[in-house]
Each structure stands twice: as C-alpha cells, then as structure tokens.
Design a protein around this motif. Structure first.
Motif, PDB file in Angstrom:
ATOM      1  N   GLU A   1      -8.243   8.342   4.091  1.00  0.00           N
ATOM      2  CA  GLU A   1      -6.822   8.692   4.066  1.00  0.00           C
ATOM      3  C   GLU A   1      -5.959   7.508   4.465  1.00  0.00           C
ATOM      4  O   GLU A   1      -4.930   7.226   3.819  1.00  0.00           O
ATOM      5  CB  GLU A   1      -6.561   9.873   5.001  1.00  0.00           C
ATOM      6  CG  GLU A   1      -5.090  10.253   5.156  1.00  0.00           C
ATOM      7  CD  GLU A   1      -4.432  10.724   3.865  1.00  0.00           C
ATOM      8  OE1 GLU A   1      -3.214  10.537   3.706  1.00  0.00           O
ATOM      9  OE2 GLU A   1      -5.155  11.283   3.013  1.00  0.00           O
ATOM     10  N   GLU A   2      -6.364   6.790   5.503  1.00  0.00           N
ATOM     11  CA  GLU A   2      -5.568   5.654   5.949  1.00  0.00           C
ATOM     12  C   GLU A   2      -5.567   4.547   4.900  1.00  0.00           C
ATOM     13  O   GLU A   2      -4.535   3.894   4.668  1.00  0.00           O
ATOM     14  CB  GLU A   2      -6.110   5.124   7.274  1.00  0.00           C
ATOM     15  CG  GLU A   2      -5.129   4.273   8.054  1.00  0.00           C
ATOM     16  CD  GLU A   2      -3.870   5.031   8.465  1.00  0.00           C
ATOM     17  OE1 GLU A   2      -2.845   4.361   8.722  1.00  0.00           O
ATOM     18  OE2 GLU A   2      -3.897   6.274   8.534  1.00  0.00           O
ATOM     19  N   ALA A   3      -6.690   4.335   4.245  1.00  0.00           N
ATOM     20  CA  ALA A   3      -6.748   3.342   3.171  1.00  0.00           C
ATOM     21  C   ALA A   3      -5.816   3.720   2.022  1.00  0.00           C
ATOM     22  O   ALA A   3      -5.111   2.876   1.466  1.00  0.00           O
ATOM     23  CB  ALA A   3      -8.183   3.209   2.668  1.00  0.00           C
ATOM     24  N   LEU A   4      -5.801   4.997   1.682  1.00  0.00           N
ATOM     25  CA  LEU A   4      -4.935   5.468   0.602  1.00  0.00           C
ATOM     26  C   LEU A   4      -3.459   5.287   0.962  1.00  0.00           C
ATOM     27  O   LEU A   4      -2.649   4.870   0.129  1.00  0.00           O
ATOM     28  CB  LEU A   4      -5.217   6.940   0.296  1.00  0.00           C
ATOM     29  CG  LEU A   4      -6.595   7.232  -0.319  1.00  0.00           C
ATOM     30  CD1 LEU A   4      -6.820   8.738  -0.412  1.00  0.00           C
ATOM     31  CD2 LEU A   4      -6.722   6.592  -1.692  1.00  0.00           C
ATOM     32  N   LYS A   5      -3.113   5.579   2.199  1.00  0.00           N
ATOM     33  CA  LYS A   5      -1.725   5.430   2.639  1.00  0.00           C
ATOM     34  C   LYS A   5      -1.285   3.972   2.559  1.00  0.00           C
ATOM     35  O   LYS A   5      -0.164   3.675   2.132  1.00  0.00           O
ATOM     36  CB  LYS A   5      -1.569   5.958   4.065  1.00  0.00           C
ATOM     37  CG  LYS A   5      -1.623   7.464   4.182  1.00  0.00           C
ATOM     38  CD  LYS A   5      -1.726   7.913   5.622  1.00  0.00           C
ATOM     39  CE  LYS A   5      -0.531   7.478   6.448  1.00  0.00           C
ATOM     40  NZ  LYS A   5      -0.635   7.953   7.855  1.00  0.00           N
TER      41      LYS A   5
END
Length: 220
Positions: free
Chosen positions: A4-8
């Motif tokens: 999720e953090e990578a996607l953000k």
C-alpha cells in the motif's frame, strides 16, 4: 502495508511498483492480490531447494532477485514475517544490497532524493532520514491497505508475473534450504486450550479475595 505504501508513493509521483515474494505455488496468491491492488509487476521465486531456509538464506535470495530487476529507488518491506516473526530480515537485506536501512517506519515522506521516516517507540518518536536509494521496513501503523477493486482485479489478469529459480538468480542450492540453515525447528505442538478461571462470588469478601489473588500473582 508495504504494498500500500509503495502504491501511494507511485501514485503521488512517477514510479512503478514491482512485488517480490519467495515460496511455493501458493505464494503466488500474495502477488496476485498486490497486482489487484495496483502493483505493476510481480516476481515469484520458487524452487524446492529453498524449503527450510533461514533469514540469512532468505535475504540472499531476495537480494539477488532485486539486483536482477535493476536498481530500485526504494525497497519497501514489512516489519516481520507472520509465521516465524523474524524481524531481522530487512536489515540483512539492506546490508546485502549496500543500502541505508530505515526500519519500523510508521510514516514516510520522500522528497529531494531523500526519505524521511517517523519511528514510534514506547517513550518517544524518532525521525530518521536517508538518501535514496534506500530500504525501508514499515509497521501496521503506516496506512490502511486498500481492497482490490473490480477494475483492479480485471487489470491484474494482464500484468506480468515472472517466476525465477535459484539457478536463474545464480544461487547454489546447497547455500540455502534446511541443510544450510543456522537454526532448525526441532518440534512443534499446538498451544494447550485455555482453562476456565476461578470464579469469585462476592459474599462481602470478594474484594479481598481478588486482592489476595493479585498479590499471589505479584501484580500488586
């Protein structure tokens, strides 16, 4: 949380998210879900010789896979595994890749070629900064992972997933696996069922009985 953090971060700027995992055929489910969430590519490292590998071997395999992909600006990992709870892997992986490590991040910011992370401890919060490229492990405090959308589920079917073996990574089978592990699980058994606690009926002395129990347990 790492996905999720990578996607953000990718959505906030220009970037591509590639997810990497090690494991048997079932491990591909983790890649599938990440692609449904929005990741661009997946890499599945699958080889029977990996079975029983410890953290040293696991970090070696992951490092070789990441090197094969190129030089990423940022490597994001979870805090620890959910089975063996091995939290040392991010540090080992950073060492093998020659990257600065920022571990147990509860919040991160990327700007001007640097990453800044907040690490929350029991008594204080620390802010840690490192130049990119870097490796960052995140905690479950950092975000709320999204659920795959119908559009994401359909798009994931067309995304690239590469399967790699140890041979393709240049790792010898006798360097990993249970035989080369520094520690081994000798036995395992299920946790015993919980037993019912002692009931204290208040006949006017209930408070004293509870206090005596707490004293016996050295709680008070």
């Amino acid at each position: 949380y790492a996905v999720e953090e990578a996607l953000k971060l990718a959505e906030a700027g220009e970037g591509e998210v590639t997810v990497v995992t090690i494991g048997p055929d079932k491990a591909a489910d983790a890649i599938k879900k990440a692609l449904q969430m929005g990741a661009d590519k997946g890499v599945h490292i699958s080889d029977e010789a990996i079975r029983g590998s410890d953290a040293f071997a696991t970090s070696r395999i992951l490092a070789e896979a990441i090197k094969k992909l190129g030089t990423p600006d940022l490597v994001l990992t979870g805090m620890a595994s959910t089975d063996g709870t091995v939290g040392v892997l991010p540090a080992m992986l950073a060492e093998r890749l020659g990257l600065p490590q920022v571990t147990m991040a509860a919040d991160i910011t990327v700007a001007d070629g640097k990453i800044s992370a907040r690490r929350d401890g029991d008594a204080a919060s620390e802010t840690i900064e490192a130049a990119l490229p870097a490796l960052v492990s995140v905690t479950d405090q950092i975000n709320e992972p999204r659920y795959p959308s119908f559009k994401g589920i359909m798009a994931a079917k067309k995304k690239e997933v590469t399967t790699l073996t140890l041979g393709e990574l240049g790792v010898e089978a006798d360097e990993v696996g249970l035989a080369s592990a520094g520690s081994k699980v000798l036995s395992s058994s299920p946790k015993p069922p919980k037993t019912a606690g002692e009931k204290v009926e208040d006949d006017g002395e209930g408070g004293s009985k509870i206090a005596q129990y707490l004293v016996s347990q050295k709680i008070i």
